[in-house]
Design a protein around this motif. Structure first.
Motif, PDB file in Angstrom:
ATOM      1  N   LYS A   1      91.649  19.970   8.698  1.00 33.72           N
ATOM      2  CA  LYS A   1      91.311  20.639   7.441  1.00 33.72           C
ATOM      3  C   LYS A   1      90.186  19.906   6.723  1.00 33.72           C
ATOM      4  O   LYS A   1      89.330  20.522   6.076  1.00 33.72           O
ATOM      5  N   ARG A   2      90.170  18.583   6.834  1.00 33.43           N
ATOM      6  CA  ARG A   2      89.072  17.826   6.228  1.00 33.43           C
ATOM      7  C   ARG A   2      87.741  18.198   6.889  1.00 33.43           C
ATOM      8  O   ARG A   2      86.719  18.320   6.216  1.00 33.43           O
ATOM      9  N   GLN A   3      87.754  18.384   8.190  1.00 37.07           N
ATOM     10  CA  GLN A   3      86.532  18.788   8.889  1.00 37.07           C
ATOM     11  C   GLN A   3      86.038  20.134   8.382  1.00 37.07           C
ATOM     12  O   GLN A   3      84.834  20.335   8.198  1.00 37.07           O
ATOM     13  N   GLU A   4      86.945  21.064   8.128  1.00 40.19           N
ATOM     14  CA  GLU A   4      86.551  22.376   7.605  1.00 40.19           C
ATOM     15  C   GLU A   4      85.953  22.251   6.212  1.00 40.19           C
ATOM     16  O   GLU A   4      84.943  22.899   5.889  1.00 40.19           O
ATOM     17  N   ILE A   5      86.562  21.409   5.387  1.00 43.24           N
ATOM     18  CA  ILE A   5      86.076  21.228   4.009  1.00 43.24           C
ATOM     19  C   ILE A   5      84.655  20.649   4.017  1.00 43.24           C
ATOM     20  O   ILE A   5      83.753  21.168   3.337  1.00 43.24           O
ATOM     21  N   TYR A   6      84.446  19.604   4.793  1.00 42.72           N
ATOM     22  CA  TYR A   6      83.124  18.977   4.804  1.00 42.72           C
ATOM     23  C   TYR A   6      82.108  19.813   5.587  1.00 42.72           C
ATOM     24  O   TYR A   6      80.901  19.670   5.385  1.00 42.72           O
ATOM     25  N   GLY A   7      82.598  20.697   6.449  1.00 39.94           N
ATOM     26  CA  GLY A   7      81.706  21.668   7.078  1.00 39.94           C
ATOM     27  C   GLY A   7      81.141  22.629   6.043  1.00 39.94           C
ATOM     28  O   GLY A   7      79.944  22.961   6.078  1.00 39.94           O
ATOM     29  N   GLN A   8      81.984  23.089   5.117  1.00 41.24           N
ATOM     30  CA  GLN A   8      81.509  23.965   4.034  1.00 41.24           C
ATOM     31  C   GLN A   8      80.481  23.248   3.170  1.00 41.24           C
ATOM     32  O   GLN A   8      79.478  23.842   2.750  1.00 41.24           O
ATOM     33  N   PHE A   9      80.733  21.985   2.892  1.00 44.15           N
ATOM     34  CA  PHE A   9      79.775  21.190   2.111  1.00 44.15           C
ATOM     35  C   PHE A   9      78.410  21.149   2.793  1.00 44.15           C
ATOM     36  O   PHE A   9      77.368  21.372   2.159  1.00 44.15           O
ATOM     37  N   GLN A  10      78.398  20.917   4.088  1.00 43.49           N
ATOM     38  CA  GLN A  10      77.137  20.833   4.823  1.00 43.49           C
ATOM     39  C   GLN A  10      76.407  22.178   4.830  1.00 43.49           C
ATOM     40  O   GLN A  10      75.174  22.227   4.735  1.00 43.49           O
ATOM     41  N   GLN A  11      77.145  23.273   4.918  1.00 48.23           N
ATOM     42  CA  GLN A  11      76.528  24.597   4.886  1.00 48.23           C
ATOM     43  C   GLN A  11      75.850  24.853   3.541  1.00 48.23           C
ATOM     44  O   GLN A  11      74.739  25.409   3.480  1.00 48.23           O
ATOM     45  N   ILE A  12      76.500  24.443   2.455  1.00 47.90           N
ATOM     46  CA  ILE A  12      75.916  24.635   1.125  1.00 47.90           C
ATOM     47  C   ILE A  12      74.618  23.839   0.987  1.00 47.90           C
ATOM     48  O   ILE A  12      73.604  24.341   0.484  1.00 47.90           O
ATOM     49  N   VAL A  13      74.646  22.598   1.443  1.00 52.46           N
ATOM     50  CA  VAL A  13      73.449  21.755   1.344  1.00 52.46           C
ATOM     51  C   VAL A  13      72.293  22.371   2.123  1.00 52.46           C
ATOM     52  O   VAL A  13      71.157  22.430   1.632  1.00 52.46           O
ATOM     53  N   GLN A  14      72.579  22.860   3.310  1.00 51.25           N
ATOM     54  CA  GLN A  14      71.517  23.459   4.118  1.00 51.25           C
ATOM     55  C   GLN A  14      71.020  24.774   3.530  1.00 51.25           C
ATOM     56  O   GLN A  14      69.836  25.102   3.648  1.00 51.25           O
ATOM     57  N   GLU A  15      71.885  25.523   2.904  1.00 51.03           N
ATOM     58  CA  GLU A  15      71.474  26.783   2.293  1.00 51.03           C
ATOM     59  C   GLU A  15      70.625  26.536   1.052  1.00 51.03           C
ATOM     60  O   GLU A  15      69.609  27.197   0.828  1.00 51.03           O
ATOM     61  N   GLN A  16      71.018  25.556   0.234  1.00 49.70           N
ATOM     62  CA  GLN A  16      70.350  25.318  -1.056  1.00 49.70           C
ATOM     63  C   GLN A  16      69.155  24.378  -0.952  1.00 49.70           C
ATOM     64  O   GLN A  16      68.304  24.357  -1.840  1.00 49.70           O
ATOM     65  N   VAL A  17      69.072  23.589   0.084  1.00 45.66           N
ATOM     66  CA  VAL A  17      67.957  22.685   0.371  1.00 45.66           C
ATOM     67  C   VAL A  17      67.558  21.790  -0.810  1.00 45.66           C
ATOM     68  O   VAL A  17      66.384  21.739  -1.187  1.00 45.66           O
ATOM     69  N   PRO A  18      68.489  21.064  -1.412  1.00 49.32           N
ATOM     70  CA  PRO A  18      68.053  20.049  -2.379  1.00 49.32           C
ATOM     71  C   PRO A  18      67.245  18.960  -1.678  1.00 49.32           C
ATOM     72  O   PRO A  18      66.341  18.366  -2.257  1.00 49.32           O
ATOM     73  N   PHE A  19      67.602  18.704  -0.414  1.00 46.30           N
ATOM     74  CA  PHE A  19      66.839  17.825   0.465  1.00 46.30           C
ATOM     75  C   PHE A  19      66.568  18.576   1.762  1.00 46.30           C
ATOM     76  O   PHE A  19      67.456  19.230   2.304  1.00 46.30           O
ATOM     77  N   LEU A  20      65.334  18.475   2.259  1.00 45.29           N
ATOM     78  CA  LEU A  20      65.045  18.925   3.617  1.00 45.29           C
ATOM     79  C   LEU A  20      65.103  17.678   4.489  1.00 45.29           C
ATOM     80  O   LEU A  20      64.278  16.769   4.364  1.00 45.29           O
ATOM     81  N   TYR A  21      66.095  17.622   5.364  1.00 46.22           N
ATOM     82  CA  TYR A  21      66.246  16.451   6.224  1.00 46.22           C
ATOM     83  C   TYR A  21      65.184  16.466   7.311  1.00 46.22           C
ATOM     84  O   TYR A  21      64.816  17.520   7.826  1.00 46.22           O
ATOM     85  N   LEU A  22      64.709  15.285   7.674  1.00 44.98           N
ATOM     86  CA  LEU A  22      63.547  15.166   8.550  1.00 44.98           C
ATOM     87  C   LEU A  22      63.943  14.730   9.955  1.00 44.98           C
ATOM     88  O   LEU A  22      64.494  15.505  10.706  1.00 44.98           O
ATOM     89  N   VAL A  23      63.670  13.495  10.316  1.00 47.52           N
ATOM     90  CA  VAL A  23      63.942  12.995  11.662  1.00 47.52           C
ATOM     91  C   VAL A  23      64.745  11.708  11.554  1.00 47.52           C
ATOM     92  O   VAL A  23      64.421  10.829  10.753  1.00 47.52           O
ATOM     93  N   ASN A  24      65.797  11.608  12.354  1.00 45.65           N
ATOM     94  CA  ASN A  24      66.537  10.360  12.469  1.00 45.65           C
ATOM     95  C   ASN A  24      65.920   9.533  13.590  1.00 45.65           C
ATOM     96  O   ASN A  24      66.051   9.902  14.760  1.00 45.65           O
ATOM     97  N   PRO A  25      65.251   8.430  13.293  1.00 48.70           N
ATOM     98  CA  PRO A  25      64.722   7.600  14.376  1.00 48.70           C
ATOM     99  C   PRO A  25      65.861   6.945  15.144  1.00 48.70           C
ATOM    100  O   PRO A  25      66.972   6.783  14.615  1.00 48.70           O
TER     101      PRO A  25
END
Length: 593
Positions: A536-560
């Motif tokens: 259930k925690r995975q589902e909750i934090y999955g929703q969080f990640q979807q919101i961040v990607q939809e709203q784009v407060p940050f555009l994530y770049l490249v992980n070296p």
């Protein structure tokens, strides 16, 4: 830090030595011919801002804190399992709301004074939970929907009990990992104020303090600090750790943190044989790999870094105490238009960034959660991503009411040219290169980004004062636990940079607004820490990640890739993708000539 404070904010919280930017200056410079001592030298790109852990914002200070403080519990750098630290044991109640820590007998501070449960109670109740002290630690300790905090009670000289008002999944790691400060040194600064009515604690242990007066409980203690040059630390004779034969640890007697802002200079120093270890930037990898055998070092590869690097806009609509907007109202309207942020995300060529800047030594980043975390939601599992598509970016801008003039410049609804300042720190070449590419990609969309390359400590001040428009930045990895980034995502968090609210001790701000999606993230984080079921925690934090990607407060770049070169004379290296080569500093030995 904010930036690549390498494992910056939360690694400090755990007081675990996970520094990955290590190097060494010429050993002979600090050794006499009569007495050769074992030493390593870390490298920092900037000077400290303070020697006071709860209020520090600089990478340099956090490297030092990992050396002079230990946690009640520590995290194994390989397995991430919790292990005894200053506390020899802990007990958790059946309802998961109480943790009792038992300290090791005979613990002492670096000045020889006893370390007891009084220091723990003082640190939590008088410092971290003091609303007159602005510290990100309090954000991390905030619990669930009640917004309450742990209560901390002394049971006896060696036992202390933490109690939470409701279940809190990350509680053990946080309660056991936060830096404890000496009551006998700092208690007076908590009870007195200066001429402006501020607690004296806020100005205590500044960089003008004699380093030998900074008292810790970790493996090392500070000896000297020379601004813009170095800090020297020596082994703490009162540190608790011993090996199986009863010999005191750590074995290495001296640590030097060298201040070298320019990564090219660090690279030259390593190749010349002066440095013991170096974070390997992508542009350095090819040459260093060829010289690996001759240079008597090994390059360790931990896979994609757990750090986050991003491009973001200042979404703050508030005004300062004088009624002046932090962000120009015209620009603020652009930044707060969701389609504008999404269009920009489609217009940044991150694949080219990975290929050209990172030499292919990295992975595209799509989420605020590290790929190593079991809570990470991948694109294959449905996470929204922004594949480079400049045509789609232009269409989104036009649909939102923007337009182009005859010169191809993007104009807004009122014919204002879309132009803003883009900040990036001066100390990291790959970060600057990424900012230059973003500038060029935006130019292809008709957007003018004026690049401002400045010292990281200056950037920190701009972020804290909300004096910025756009920023190429990053945060250090907080490990596998999503709640480690709560202070970034909580709407009133101390690192909620893209829409920073009122912080304790600040002049009042006016008209600060919190969006519905920010409040939803608040709710998800509150729900996530109460939930003990991992699925259930995975589902909750999955929703969080979807919101961040939809709203784009940050555009994530490249992980070296996490690449670190370490001299062969240092053993035993147990390299960790999350914690680097020196998390087990206490057992390392240096083969001297």
């Amino acid at each position: 830090m904010i930036d690549r404070i390498r494992r910056w904010f939360l690694l400090f919280l755990f007081s675990i030595f996970t520094v990955t930017s290590l190097s060494s200056c010429n050993p002979s410079r600090f050794k006499s011919k009569a007495a050769q001592v074992s030493q390593l030298v870390f490298v920092s790109p900037s000077d400290p801002d303070t020697f006071n852990p709860p209020i520090s914002e600089s990478l340099f200070s956090r490297i030092v804190f990992g050396l002079i403080y230990d946690g009640l519990i520590n995290e194994n750098g390989i397995t991430a399992e919790l292990e005894p630290g200053l506390a020899e044991s802990w007990d958790i109640s059946e309802d998961k709301r109480r943790i009792t820590f038992t300290l090791r007998p005979g613990l002492k501070w670096s000045d020889g004074e006893p370390f007891t449960s009084d220091d723990i109670v003082f640190t939590y109740n008088e410092i971290y939970l003091n609303d007159k002290i602005s510290t990100g630690v309090r954000d991390i300790l905030r619990i669930g929907t009640s917004g309450g905090f742990p209560s901390v009670t002394k049971l006896d000289e060696r036992r202390v009990e933490f109690t939470v008002p409701e279940p809190f999944s990350p509680f053990l790691r946080y309660a056991g990992g936060i830096t404890i400060l000496p009551k006998h040194i700092l208690k007076d600064s908590i009870n007195t104020t200066d001429g402006n009515g501020n607690l004296k604690f806020l100005s205590t242990w500044g960089t003008d303090t004699d380093p030998q007066q900074i008292i810790g409980n970790g493996p090392y203690k500070m000896v000297s600090y020379t601004p813009a040059q170095r800090i020297i630390l020596q082994r703490n004779p009162y540190y608790w750790r011993q090996d199986s034969k009863g010999s005191p640890q750590p074995y290495i007697e001296r640590i030097i943190v060298q201040i070298i802002e320019n990564t090219d200079n660090q690279f030259i120093r390593f190749r010349s044989g002066e440095l013991d270890s170096l974070d390997v930037a992508p542009e350095m990898f090819g040459l260093l790999k060829q010289e690996e055998k001759r240079g008597n070092y090994r390059i360790y590869n931990g896979g994609a870094s757990s750090d986050t690097q991003f491009f973001g806009f200042n979404l703050n609509k508030a005004k300062n105490e004088k009624g002046e907007a932090f962000v120009d109202r015209i620009k603020s309207r652009w930044f707060n238009t969701l389609v504008f942020r999404q269009a920009v995300a489609y217009g940044i060529n991150r694949e080219a960034m990975k290929t050209n800047i990172f030499r292919g030594l990295g992975e595209l980043q799509h989420s605020p959660v590290a790929m190593q975390s079991p809570y990470y939601l991948s694109p294959e599992e449905g996470l929204k991503v922004y594949t480079y598509d400049p045509q789609k970016a232009r269409e989104l801008l036009l649909d939102a009411g923007f337009k182009y003039n005859a010169q191809g410049k993007l104009l807004d609804w009122d014919n204002n040219q879309v132009r803003f300042t883009l900040l990036v720190k001066a100390e990291e070449k790959s970060r600057i290169d990424a900012a230059v590419q973003i500038q060029n990609d935006l130019n292809n969309l008709g957007i003018q980004a004026d690049l401002q390359v400045i010292n990281f400590n200056v950037i920190v001040q701009k972020l804290m004062s909300r004096d910025w428009e756009a920023y190429v930045g990053g945060f250090g990895g907080g490990g596998v636990e999503p709640h480690s980034s709560f202070n970034i995502w909580y709407s009133q968090g101390s690192l909620h940079q893209f829409n920073q609210g009122q912080m304790p001790g600040e002049p009042p701000i006016q008209g600060w607004e919190v969006s519905d999606w920010e409040l939803e993230i608040d709710r998800l984080f509150e729900e996530g820490v109460k939930e003990l079921d991992e699925r259930k925690r995975q589902e909750i934090y999955g929703q969080f990640q979807q919101i961040v990607q939809e709203q784009v407060p940050f555009l994530y770049l490249v992980n070296p890739l996490s690449l670190q070169a370490v001299r062969d004379r240092i053993n035993p290296i147990k390299f960790s993708a999350l914690n680097g080569a020196f998390w087990n500093l206490y057992e390392l030995q240096v083969k001297t000539n």
